[in-house]
Design a protein around this motif. Structure first.
Motif, PDB file in Angstrom:
ATOM      1  N   ARG A 246       0.825  -1.206   0.000  1.00 28.75           N
ATOM      2  CA  ARG A 246       0.000   0.000   0.000  1.00 28.75           C
ATOM      3  C   ARG A 246       0.867   1.267   0.000  1.00 28.75           C
ATOM      4  NH1 ARG A 246      -5.387  -1.101   1.055  1.00 28.75           N
ATOM      5  NH2 ARG A 246      -5.837  -3.187   1.866  1.00 28.75           N
ATOM      6  N   VAL A 247       1.966   1.241   0.734  1.00 28.81           N
ATOM      7  CA  VAL A 247       2.844   2.411   0.753  1.00 28.81           C
ATOM      8  C   VAL A 247       3.426   2.655  -0.637  1.00 28.81           C
ATOM      9  CG1 VAL A 247       5.040   3.315   1.612  1.00 28.81           C
ATOM     10  CG2 VAL A 247       3.416   2.274   3.203  1.00 28.81           C
ATOM     11  N   GLU A 248       3.879   1.589  -1.281  1.00 29.25           N
ATOM     12  CA  GLU A 248       4.464   1.757  -2.616  1.00 29.25           C
ATOM     13  C   GLU A 248       3.426   2.286  -3.600  1.00 29.25           C
ATOM     14  OE1 GLU A 248       7.861  -0.296  -5.296  1.00 29.25           O
ATOM     15  OE2 GLU A 248       6.877  -1.498  -3.741  1.00 29.25           O
ATOM     16  N   LYS A 249       2.185   1.869  -3.424  1.00 27.72           N
ATOM     17  CA  LYS A 249       1.115   2.350  -4.297  1.00 27.72           C
ATOM     18  C   LYS A 249       0.961   3.863  -4.196  1.00 27.72           C
ATOM     19  CE  LYS A 249      -3.982   2.277  -4.436  1.00 27.72           C
ATOM     20  NZ  LYS A 249      -5.181   1.688  -3.785  1.00 27.72           N
ATOM     21  N   HIS A 250       1.016   4.384  -3.006  1.00 29.57           N
ATOM     22  CA  HIS A 250       0.739   5.803  -2.803  1.00 29.57           C
ATOM     23  C   HIS A 250       1.980   6.690  -2.826  1.00 29.57           C
ATOM     24  CE1 HIS A 250      -3.512   5.176  -2.018  1.00 29.57           C
ATOM     25  NE2 HIS A 250      -3.201   4.178  -1.188  1.00 29.57           N
ATOM     26  N   PHE A 251       3.152   6.140  -2.455  1.00 31.85           N
ATOM     27  CA  PHE A 251       4.362   6.958  -2.363  1.00 31.85           C
ATOM     28  C   PHE A 251       5.425   6.596  -3.396  1.00 31.85           C
ATOM     29  CE2 PHE A 251       2.467   7.667   1.773  1.00 31.85           C
ATOM     30  CZ  PHE A 251       2.782   8.985   2.061  1.00 31.85           C
ATOM     31  N   GLY A 252       5.184   5.567  -4.181  1.00 33.57           N
ATOM     32  CA  GLY A 252       6.189   5.141  -5.149  1.00 33.57           C
ATOM     33  C   GLY A 252       6.482   6.187  -6.210  1.00 33.57           C
ATOM     34  N   GLY A 253       5.521   7.038  -6.512  1.00 39.23           N
ATOM     35  CA  GLY A 253       5.724   8.064  -7.528  1.00 39.23           C
ATOM     36  C   GLY A 253       6.268   9.375  -6.997  1.00 39.23           C
ATOM     37  N   TRP A 254       6.622   9.423  -5.721  1.00 38.25           N
ATOM     38  CA  TRP A 254       7.174  10.636  -5.110  1.00 38.25           C
ATOM     39  C   TRP A 254       8.554  10.897  -5.716  1.00 38.25           C
ATOM     40  CZ3 TRP A 254       7.952  10.990   0.933  1.00 38.25           C
ATOM     41  CH2 TRP A 254       8.214  12.327   1.289  1.00 38.25           C
ATOM     42  N   ALA A 255       8.716  12.044  -6.344  1.00 36.33           N
ATOM     43  CA  ALA A 255       9.953  12.334  -7.075  1.00 36.33           C
ATOM     44  C   ALA A 255      11.128  12.547  -6.137  1.00 36.33           C
ATOM     45  CB  ALA A 255       9.753  13.572  -7.947  1.00 36.33           C
ATOM     46  N   LYS A 256      12.239  11.928  -6.489  1.00 31.15           N
ATOM     47  CA  LYS A 256      13.458  12.027  -5.698  1.00 31.15           C
ATOM     48  C   LYS A 256      14.056  13.426  -5.823  1.00 31.15           C
ATOM     49  CE  LYS A 256      17.624   9.280  -4.840  1.00 31.15           C
ATOM     50  NZ  LYS A 256      18.413   8.110  -5.289  1.00 31.15           N
ATOM     51  N   GLY A 257      14.659  13.905  -4.737  1.00 35.44           N
ATOM     52  CA  GLY A 257      15.313  15.211  -4.747  1.00 35.44           C
ATOM     53  C   GLY A 257      16.762  15.087  -4.343  1.00 35.44           C
ATOM     54  N   SER A 258      17.351  16.197  -3.909  1.00 32.30           N
ATOM     55  CA  SER A 258      18.754  16.173  -3.481  1.00 32.30           C
ATOM     56  C   SER A 258      18.836  16.157  -1.958  1.00 32.30           C
ATOM     57  CB  SER A 258      19.492  17.395  -4.034  1.00 32.30           C
ATOM     58  OG  SER A 258      18.833  18.591  -3.660  1.00 32.30           O
ATOM     59  N   GLU A 259      19.937  15.659  -1.455  1.00 30.29           N
ATOM     60  CA  GLU A 259      20.108  15.482  -0.013  1.00 30.29           C
ATOM     61  C   GLU A 259      20.236  16.833   0.689  1.00 30.29           C
ATOM     62  OE1 GLU A 259      23.306  13.413   3.092  1.00 30.29           O
ATOM     63  OE2 GLU A 259      23.504  13.154   0.919  1.00 30.29           O
ATOM     64  N   ALA A 260      19.588  16.951   1.832  1.00 35.77           N
ATOM     65  CA  ALA A 260      19.698  18.170   2.631  1.00 35.77           C
ATOM     66  C   ALA A 260      20.903  18.076   3.558  1.00 35.77           C
ATOM     67  CB  ALA A 260      18.421  18.366   3.455  1.00 35.77           C
ATOM     68  N   LYS A 261      21.615  19.169   3.708  1.00 33.68           N
ATOM     69  CA  LYS A 261      22.791  19.181   4.574  1.00 33.68           C
ATOM     70  C   LYS A 261      22.689  20.322   5.577  1.00 33.68           C
ATOM     71  CE  LYS A 261      26.021  17.082   1.278  1.00 33.68           C
ATOM     72  NZ  LYS A 261      27.314  17.228   0.558  1.00 33.68           N
ATOM     73  N   LEU A 262      22.966  19.990   6.829  1.00 31.09           N
ATOM     74  CA  LEU A 262      22.989  21.019   7.861  1.00 31.09           C
ATOM     75  C   LEU A 262      24.201  21.921   7.663  1.00 31.09           C
ATOM     76  CD1 LEU A 262      22.162  18.900  11.029  1.00 31.09           C
ATOM     77  CD2 LEU A 262      20.737  20.715  10.092  1.00 31.09           C
TER      78      LEU A 262
END
Length: 717
Positions: A246-262
């Motif tokens: 179910r998670v993959e169904k709803h969140f699988g299309g979430w576009a990847k971004g770049s890593e956040a750095k403190l």
């Protein structure tokens, strides 16, 4: 009722509703003998499975079948530490507005959808993290995931919702910035960290919130609300395989971004204590904060810190509470805590006390902190402290939400199930020698930051004798975004030159307005009594409270008593020309500073145009119901200015507005009636920063009646 007292009415209402819980102690309570300690409970953390989606989202499923409920909780790097400079409050705003509209649903539709399935849905932000959470029954997990994904992946940040949020947030800050407790805590965090973003106020400041735009929210969301390094916990009555699908169904299309750095962090170097006094002359007690940079979450001394804090101030059996509250009766409360993060977090001890015992309470707090590095903790005290921690920990993971919160916290900092399962065991392993060595090596009371927020004039001499030098900042000059806490000094911008002809024209308009209001009778008015009804909207409240009755007694120019009957009881607000206060439910809150300041603004200024130091200048005309209405500004020699919008036909005052303390107040006057030769508006609608605050409809007005001076006498006690 004078509209210039609207602001203090709201402050009084908000503060008095919490006054009972903040009043200083008078008589120490006798401490009951503690019950026999219970055996330490084994921590049996539920088994869990993990899976990483191709876009980087880490999914953790923890089966917990005791209740037919599921918690969905996501954490990612989107807290205040990642905000651009000057945009304090952006992370909290972004999170708060996620569920206020998406590409397919309005805010109302989102609320109705989650309510229909008996669930909850929301988001928030902290130091480093953004959070989004849904809680649903186990048969509605798919719907819960759908709604959670919708607000995380597809928010639209509608302009009208942004403005609604901004008005509420500004109203909340208005109250907070009059609250010594808030000011002391926020100032401590800022000075402990200096320029580093850990010390920024997460809720922002009035200036930073006004600067936020929809583009800011969209950009922040696009940059930081991404699946990289994000963790989604699914905890409750669900099977792991089903949850992953179910998670993959709803969140699988979430576009990847770049890593956040403190940003890089360097612990500020201090060689002596830094003592700051925030002067709030009307405060009747002092808020005391003591703190320093402490340890990161993954520090080897983490468990020693927990035990140290349990001994020092984590509960009502700890030393700070016992010494300050129980033994000396200096306060109703005292405590301490650590806030860990990726970089070193901070340690804070806090209490509050009556103004006259400020220095004594501070001295006791510092003595208690020093005591832990001087002598090992006795066995009984150490055992009780550790049992407080080990007894509390199992309670924190009894529910799916508690489990999700704890596991995500550990995993966020690179720790896992073993950290939680051995938690109590590691607490038990801490010795008295460990606590003493931790205090010696990691806690530095001689170089801590100390913030005292209260009536500085009442304790400054005693403080100087006890600690030496300190700096004082008037509370209205505090800037929580500035590393030194001080608003930059700004030269007053000179008003644009006004020609002689314009000055004459403006004064003529002011005279017309004065004459329309009653002329000499208006200027020379001595007293006034009004009665009516209305409504009041405290800052941040979802709806107005009905005012069942409001009675105001005035002796001009500066004495006023207002009695307001609300559903929860009667509030009385008084200014006697020198001091001001608000009383409700047996509690009294001093409001002298606010009420004194308010004498310089509002409708009464129109009576003073012939007095020395007052000037009148014309402003651009306003459009009122399709007609051009004259606008003038009346100011005194100190720069206090009120803008009046006049009726183009009658010259009566339609609106009076002014800016004070960063807040814009406007009062609109309608339903004028003649009372003994003076025109009195029988309806007033007031707003602040564009948000409705007060509506008053008068049913009776008396001009120049005799008024008992005793009405303005402050009650005893």
């Amino acid at each position: 009722m004078r509209t210039t007292h609207i602001q203090s009415t709201l402050f009084g209402l908000a503060l008095l509703l919490t006054a009972a819980s903040a009043a200083p102690a008078q008589t120490p309570a006798k401490k009951a003998a503690p019950p026999a300690p219970k055996p330490i409970e084994d921590v049996k953390f539920p088994a869990f499975q993990q899976k990483a989606l191709p876009n980087g989202l880490r999914v953790v499923v923890i089966e917990h079948h005791e209740q037919p409920a599921v918690t969905l909780r996501l954490v990612l790097d989107a807290g205040k530490s990642f905000e651009p400079a000057g945009k304090a409050g952006l992370s909290a705003a972004t999170a708060a507005l996620l569920n206020q509209g998406t590409e397919s649903r309005s805010a109302q539709q989102i609320a109705e959808a989650i309510d229909f399935i008996g669930g909850s849905l929301g988001a928030s932000a902290s130091i480093e993290s953004g959070f989004a959470t849904a809680q649903v029954t186990s048969d509605q997990i798919d719907r819960g995931l759908e709604l959670l994904a919708d607000i995380i992946l597809r928010p639209t940040f509608p302009d009208e919702e942004i403005e609604r949020w901004r008005r509420q947030a500004l109203s909340g800050l208005q109250i907070s910035q009059e609250d010594p407790s808030y000011l002391a805590s926020a100032a401590l965090a800022r000075r402990v960290y200096g320029e580093y973003p850990y010390g920024r106020p997460g809720e922002g400041t009035p200036e930073s919130l006004r600067s936020l735009t929809r583009d800011d929210l969209v950009s922040f969301h696009k940059r930081y609300w991404v699946p990289n390094e994000a963790i989604l916990a699914v905890v409750g009555d669900v099977r792991a395989a089903e949850a992953f699908t179910r998670v993959e169904k709803h969140f699988g299309g979430w576009a990847k971004g770049s890593e956040a750095k403190l940003p890089p962090f360097e612990v500020p170097k201090r060689t002596k204590p830094e003592i700051i006094v925030i002067d709030k002359p009307d405060a009747v007690q002092t808020e005391i904060r003591i703190g320093q940079v402490a340890i990161p979450y993954r520090d080897p001394d983490y468990f020693k810190a927990q035990v140290y804090n349990a001994v020092l101030g984590a509960n009502s059996s700890a030393r700070l509470f016992n010494e300050i509250r129980n033994k000396r009766g200096l306060s109703y409360g005292a405590g301490s805590w650590f806030r860990e993060a990726t970089n070193p977090g901070w340690f804070q001890a806090s209490t509050f006390s009556k103004t006259e015992s400020t220095v004594e309470a501070l001295k006791v707090a510092l003595e208690v902190i020093r005591s832990l590095e001087q002598t090992p903790v006795p066995d009984l005290e150490l055992t009780a402290a550790k049992r407080f921690i080990t007894g509390s920990f199992p309670l924190e993971i009894e529910t799916p939400n508690g489990i999700a919160t704890r596991i995500l916290e550990a995993m966020q900092f690179g720790l896992g199930k073993e950290f939680l399962e051995t938690y109590n065991e590691k607490i038990q392993a801490v010795t008295a020698a460990d606590v003493k060595s931790f205090a010696e090596a990691r806690i530095q009371p001689e170089t801590m930051v100390i913030v005292l927020a209260g009536n500085a004039s009442a304790f400054s001499d005693a403080l100087k004798k006890e600690v030496g030098e300190f700096q004082t900042i008037p509370y209205r000059e505090v800037d929580l975004l500035a590393a030194d806490l001080r608003k930059p000094k700004q030269e007053k911008t000179a008003a644009a030159p006004v020609s002689a002809a314009d000055s004459v024209r403006a004064l003529e308009l002011a005279k017309k307005a004065q004459n329309a209001m009653g002329g000499k009778a208006f200027v020379d008015q001595r007293t006034q009594i009004t009665r009516g009804t209305g409504s009041i909207t405290p800052p941040g409240a979802p709806q107005a409270l009905p005012i069942q009755s409001i009675v105001s007694y005035r002796i001009l120019p500066d004495k006023e008593r207002t009695e307001i009957t609300l559903p929860m009881g009667q509030m009385v607000q008084v200014f006697d020309g020198t001091a001001g206060w608000v009383s409700m439910a047996g509690q009294t809150q001093d409001q002298t500073a606010q009420m004194k300041d308010e004498q310089f603004y509002g409708l009464d200024v129109l009576r003073r145009i012939d007095q020395p130091g007052y000037t009148v200048r014309p402003l651009p005309e306003a459009d009122v119901n399709g007609k051009k209405a004259p606008v003038i500004e009346i100011a005194d020699s100190e720069g206090h200015a009120t803008v009046f919008t006049l009726d183009p036909e009658t010259s009566l005052v339609l609106k009076a507005s002014y800016e004070r303390g960063g807040q814009e107040t406007e009062a609109a006057y309608t339903d004028y009636r003649d009372v003994n030769g003076i025109k009195v508006a029988h309806q007033t609608n007031a707003s602040q920063n564009g948000q409705p605050l007060l509506e008053i409809k008068l049913s009776e007005v008396q001009i120049n009646p005799e008024i008992d001076p005793g009405l303005f006498k402050k009650p005893e006690g």
